[in-house]
Design an enzyme around this catalytic site. Structure first.
Site, mmCIF file in Angstrom:
data_model
loop_
_atom_site.group_PDB
_atom_site.id
_atom_site.type_symbol
_atom_site.label_atom_id
_atom_site.label_comp_id
_atom_site.label_asym_id
_atom_site.label_seq_id
_atom_site.Cartn_x
_atom_site.Cartn_y
_atom_site.Cartn_z
ATOM 1 N N ASN A 7 0.721 -1.073 -0.035
ATOM 2 C CA ASN A 7 -0.004 -0.172 0.138
ATOM 3 C C ASN A 7 0.915 1.112 -0.023
ATOM 4 O O ASN A 7 1.681 1.560 1.047
ATOM 5 C CB ASN A 7 -0.980 -0.008 1.396
ATOM 6 C CG ASN A 7 -1.896 1.034 1.423
ATOM 7 O OD1 ASN A 7 -1.388 2.227 1.016
ATOM 8 N ND2 ASN A 7 -3.115 0.990 1.621
ATOM 9 N N HIS A 43 -5.569 3.596 -2.005
ATOM 10 C CA HIS A 43 -6.960 3.908 -1.446
ATOM 11 C C HIS A 43 -7.258 5.325 -1.961
ATOM 12 O O HIS A 43 -6.677 6.112 -1.551
ATOM 13 C CB HIS A 43 -6.882 3.817 0.068
ATOM 14 C CG HIS A 43 -8.331 4.286 0.785
ATOM 15 N ND1 HIS A 43 -8.615 4.075 2.166
ATOM 16 C CD2 HIS A 43 -9.409 4.486 0.185
ATOM 17 C CE1 HIS A 43 -9.567 4.340 2.628
ATOM 18 N NE2 HIS A 43 -10.334 4.730 1.221
ATOM 19 N N ARG A 45 -9.684 8.314 -1.450
ATOM 20 C CA ARG A 45 -10.553 8.712 -0.489
ATOM 21 C C ARG A 45 -11.492 9.598 -1.111
ATOM 22 O O ARG A 45 -10.800 10.360 -1.960
ATOM 23 C CB ARG A 45 -9.828 9.041 0.699
ATOM 24 C CG ARG A 45 -9.099 7.997 1.617
ATOM 25 C CD ARG A 45 -8.461 8.493 2.876
ATOM 26 N NE ARG A 45 -9.432 8.664 3.513
ATOM 27 C CZ ARG A 45 -9.725 7.766 4.626
ATOM 28 N NH1 ARG A 45 -8.781 6.733 4.961
ATOM 29 N NH2 ARG A 45 -10.610 7.878 5.711
ATOM 30 N N ARG A 49 -7.202 12.969 0.111
ATOM 31 C CA ARG A 49 -6.075 13.444 1.051
ATOM 32 C C ARG A 49 -4.649 13.026 0.692
ATOM 33 O O ARG A 49 -3.655 13.428 1.155
ATOM 34 C CB ARG A 49 -6.497 13.182 2.582
ATOM 35 C CG ARG A 49 -6.481 11.782 3.035
ATOM 36 C CD ARG A 49 -6.419 11.535 4.409
ATOM 37 N NE ARG A 49 -7.845 11.584 4.917
ATOM 38 C CZ ARG A 49 -8.316 11.093 5.710
ATOM 39 N NH1 ARG A 49 -7.518 10.258 6.584
ATOM 40 N NH2 ARG A 49 -9.532 11.341 6.313
ATOM 41 N N GLU A 70 -8.419 0.213 -3.121
ATOM 42 C CA GLU A 70 -9.355 0.367 -1.966
ATOM 43 C C GLU A 70 -10.296 1.564 -2.108
ATOM 44 O O GLU A 70 -9.778 2.674 -2.279
ATOM 45 C CB GLU A 70 -8.468 0.657 -0.629
ATOM 46 C CG GLU A 70 -7.736 -0.522 -0.117
ATOM 47 C CD GLU A 70 -6.927 -0.193 0.928
ATOM 48 O OE1 GLU A 70 -7.250 0.912 1.444
ATOM 49 O OE2 GLU A 70 -6.005 -0.899 1.276
ATOM 50 N N THR A 101 -8.367 3.827 8.040
ATOM 51 C CA THR A 101 -9.440 2.740 8.141
ATOM 52 C C THR A 101 -9.540 2.364 9.408
ATOM 53 O O THR A 101 -8.780 1.473 9.880
ATOM 54 C CB THR A 101 -9.479 1.917 6.943
ATOM 55 O OG1 THR A 101 -9.201 2.556 5.881
ATOM 56 C CG2 THR A 101 -10.973 1.316 6.911
HETATM 57 N N1 PXP Z 1 -5.699 -2.931 4.299
HETATM 58 C C1 PXP Z 1 -6.704 -1.861 4.125
HETATM 59 C C2 PXP Z 1 -8.098 -2.256 3.816
HETATM 60 C C3 PXP Z 1 -6.424 -0.514 4.864
HETATM 61 O O1 PXP Z 1 -7.239 0.452 4.766
HETATM 62 C C4 PXP Z 1 -5.281 -0.070 4.999
HETATM 63 C C5 PXP Z 1 -4.628 1.045 5.384
HETATM 64 O O2 PXP Z 1 -4.814 1.971 4.336
HETATM 65 C C6 PXP Z 1 -4.035 -1.423 4.864
HETATM 66 C C7 PXP Z 1 -4.531 -2.794 4.274
HETATM 67 C C8 PXP Z 1 -2.735 -1.182 5.063
HETATM 68 O O3 PXP Z 1 -2.619 -0.999 6.544
HETATM 69 P P1 PXP Z 1 -1.217 -0.470 7.063
HETATM 70 O O4 PXP Z 1 -0.764 0.938 6.264
HETATM 71 O O5 PXP Z 1 -1.386 -0.243 8.814
HETATM 72 O O6 PXP Z 1 -0.009 -1.485 6.600
#
Ligand code: PXP
Length: 237
Positions: A7, A43, A45, A49, A70, A101
């Site tokens: 991500n 993601h 949004r 942001r 996402e 999230t």
């Molecule tokens: N999965 C989802 C559905 C998320 O919303 C996020 C955060 O954007 C992540 C995974 C990744 O989380 P982290 O940044 O804590 O590794």
């Protein structure tokens, strides 16, 4: 083998801190691929942001591995996804004021709305995963929407102290087994890092982990390619 989705939202967060052109998540996605990422996750949004529409379009054109978007279960996002065509959409809940999230999608409570979103995505060939808390009712409802996968919210496990952690992990184990038994592909993510990821990676049937914060943080010290390579080695060990 467990697949690693990286991500890269935080790269865009850094760029948006100055509303400039760097660091560019599109460029970073290529570095992640070189480090062994099996997919790139962003993601988009509602408040834009971090990731921008431009990022998503360019990532669709440049990413060679799978692109996982996402997004919230909203008409605007469905329209964008159907136009850009990521390989996979992960439906997540979204609140304007949240830092990240916070909870899983309430599939059981909004099953008609979620099912409609899932259908609109499947119709154009996009795989769908639902980000849910590790609860039986959410897994059963997810299976009833037609989605092919669920992503277990690992936030509570990741945030737990050493006394709470076995209970939180047991919930992931139970929910994971229920998902597999229902024919769903098993994904997990949120709060996973180099210290807590291994038990989750080794859950029976685990297919995909989505990890952002820990990898981007480590990249500050080691560089992105190395940070991705280390996580890939760990989850496949
Ligand atoms: N999965 C989802 C559905 C998320 O919303 C996020 C955060 O954007 C992540 C995974 C990744 O989380 P982290 O940044 O804590 O590794």
């Amino acid at each position: 083998m467990v697949e690693l989705g990286v991500n890269i939202d935080h790269v865009a967060t850094l760029r948006q801190a100055r509303r400039t052109y760097e660091p560019d998540p599109v460029r970073v996605a290529i570095v992640c691929e070189n480090g062994g990422a099996d997919s790139i996750t962003v993601h988009l949004r509602e408040d834009r942001r971090h990731i921008q529409d431009r990022d998503l379009r360019l990532l669709r054109e440049t990413v060679a591995v799978r692109l996982n978007l996402e997004m919230a279960c909203e008409d605007e996002m469905i329209r964008i996804a159907r136009s850009v065509r990521p390989d996979q959409v992960t439906l997540v809940p979204e609140k304007r004021q949240e830092v990240t999230t916070e909870g899983g999608l309430d599939v059981a409570g909004r099953i008609d709305v979620v099912r409609r979103c899932v259908e609109q995505l499947l119709e154009v060939g996009i795989d769908v995963s639902l980000f849910v808390d590790p609860e039986s009712a959410q897994i059963d409802a997810s299976a009833a929407t037609g989605a092919g996968a669920i992503e277990l919210h690992t936030g509570a496990y990741a945030a737990a102290n050493h006394r709470e952690r076995p209970g939180k992990f047991a919930a992931l184990e139970l929910a994971g087994a229920r998902a597999i038994a229902s024919g769903l592909a098993l994904h997990a993510g949120h709060g996973l890092n180099y210290h807590n990821v291994l038990p989750v990676a080794r859950l029976d049937g685990m297919h995909e982990l989505n990890i952002g914060h820990a990898i981007v943080s480590r990249a500050i010290y080691t560089g992105m390619e190395q940070a991705v390579r280390e996580m890939k080695r760990l989850i496949t060990s």
